[in-house]
Design an enzyme around this catalytic site. Sequence first.
Site, PDB file in Angstrom:
ATOM      1  N   CYS A  46      50.397  38.675  45.782  1.00 28.41           N
ATOM      2  CA  CYS A  46      50.065  37.252  45.892  1.00 28.41           C
ATOM      3  C   CYS A  46      51.293  36.369  45.692  1.00 28.41           C
ATOM      4  CB  CYS A  46      48.998  36.874  44.868  1.00 28.41           C
ATOM      5  SG  CYS A  46      47.450  37.790  45.030  1.00 28.41           S
ATOM      6  N   VAL A  83      49.571  60.232  50.397  1.00 29.48           N
ATOM      7  CA  VAL A  83      48.464  61.180  50.482  1.00 29.48           C
ATOM      8  C   VAL A  83      47.931  61.164  51.903  1.00 29.48           C
ATOM      9  CG1 VAL A  83      46.136  61.718  49.685  1.00 29.48           C
ATOM     10  CG2 VAL A  83      47.882  60.984  48.042  1.00 29.48           C
ATOM     11  N   ASP A 288      41.303  46.574  46.921  1.00 23.62           N
ATOM     12  CA  ASP A 288      41.054  46.028  48.254  1.00 23.62           C
ATOM     13  C   ASP A 288      40.414  47.025  49.213  1.00 23.62           C
ATOM     14  OD1 ASP A 288      42.243  43.808  47.225  1.00 23.62           O
ATOM     15  OD2 ASP A 288      44.021  43.860  48.498  1.00 23.62           O
ATOM     16  N   ASN A 310      42.409  44.390  39.442  1.00 25.58           N
ATOM     17  CA  ASN A 310      42.782  44.710  38.069  1.00 25.58           C
ATOM     18  C   ASN A 310      41.557  44.959  37.193  1.00 25.58           C
ATOM     19  OD1 ASN A 310      45.848  44.492  37.385  1.00 25.58           O
ATOM     20  ND2 ASN A 310      45.483  42.871  38.884  1.00 25.58           N
ATOM     21  N   TYR A 431      36.778  16.123  27.567  1.00 26.19           N
ATOM     22  CA  TYR A 431      37.135  14.813  28.144  1.00 26.19           C
ATOM     23  C   TYR A 431      38.195  14.120  27.305  1.00 26.19           C
ATOM     24  CZ  TYR A 431      37.234   9.801  28.670  1.00 26.19           C
ATOM     25  OH  TYR A 431      37.671   8.516  28.806  1.00 26.19           O
TER      26      TYR A 431
END
Length: 459
Positions: A46, A83, A288, A310, A431
């Site tokens: 990212c 692999v 993913d 993760n 706030y």
Amino acid sequence: MRERLVVIGGDAAGMSAASQARRLKDPDALEIVAFERGHHASYSACGIPYWVGGDVDGPDQLVARTPEEHRARQIDLRMRTEVTEIDVAGGRVRSRRLPDGQEVWTGYDKLVIATGARPVRPPLPGIDAPGVHGVQTLDDGQALLDTLRQTGGRRAVVVGAGYIGVEMAEALLRRDYQVTLLNRAPEPMTTLDPDMGELVHEAVTGLGVQLVDEAEVTEIRTDEQGRARAVVTSDAEYPADVVVLGIGVRPETALAEAAGLPLGDSGGLLTDQAMRVRGHSDIWAGGDCVEVLDLVAGRQRHVPLGTHANKQGQVIGTNVGGGYATFPGVVGTAVSKVCDLEIARTGLLEAQAREVGFQFVTVRVESTSRAGYFPGAASMTVKMLAERRTGRLLGTQIVGREGAGKRVDVAAVALTAGMTVEQMTALDLGYAPPFSPVWDPVLVAARKATRAVRADAAG
């Protein structure tokens, strides 16, 4: 007896699983062997646009843990090793060392598949020409930077206007390139509804990017040396000294499919809540390459994000290590930025809500990040979807300046809890004038959505 865990994939999900399993079981009880075909492990893909744009000095800053650090923790991480086959019946995997081609079989008692995703690369003429770049790995980022340093021209074409596309457009602008952004859809950011995408359109073009919507790319045209020189659409040709692909990704599950493991509609591996591959007690998958449960839509989706990878790796490592953990699903939260414009969404878009059969009301509100009188108050637009009759929150989208993006987290929590928009109006949010108006923009949208649900029921 000592068991062996084999991990395929050395990035977020794979190495999180390996590290967590190691925390729970020492090397005398569990041997861990991990395979990674690239040059880097445990890194933040990212962050690549920010490296290219100059916010990050180099790839080392994007690496969370080096191969040497993993090995020091008794994880046998084998880099530049791919692999090539999973033998489920025999409980083994075949790997090939990329530098010399040597192949070996490695047996496993437990297997983790974390093969990630592959960039969409349509079979167009010139798509593999020098000067055409994806940005999936650190190697991709380095290759793109090398091209940017070597090319004499300053014209860049980015194909795709999703998260990666708009982030790369900004990165190239910061490197003083003339940027054309080609988008197949009517508006950029199809992760937003079109009316919210219009806000992104205005911001992107305001930066000086040539944004072309409804552009169907048909060819990457090359010069006499075979290098990319232009991107051709069905309507026009756009000169390019460098081309960046940001068309999206697909689950990288060719190995799993060849091994007969179950895949979903998007091609991602199907797992249970413990991230165990369905029907296989000693095989787990995460990141993913898997599909996850959308808690709002109630169906499986492919949602490729490092946050999920993760967390799923932690779940897998806990279960492999003898503990118990689950990954219940996602609500579809994502955030991005284009220069100072922040873009966020969670839950369902209008089209997605219709697809799964929801009837809903929508509202849009304009607000500010701080009290209107406080210096630095910035505008933002919040859009909210709520289910008819029940008022259950279905989705929220936010586009605005500083302080807008992370407000989506309030809606993400509400979605996860199954709250109604009326319940949201009573949330006790922080706030003070430097941080928010008296009524936070998300709560203003919830109030308006509550009125819309009541009016719909009365009508």
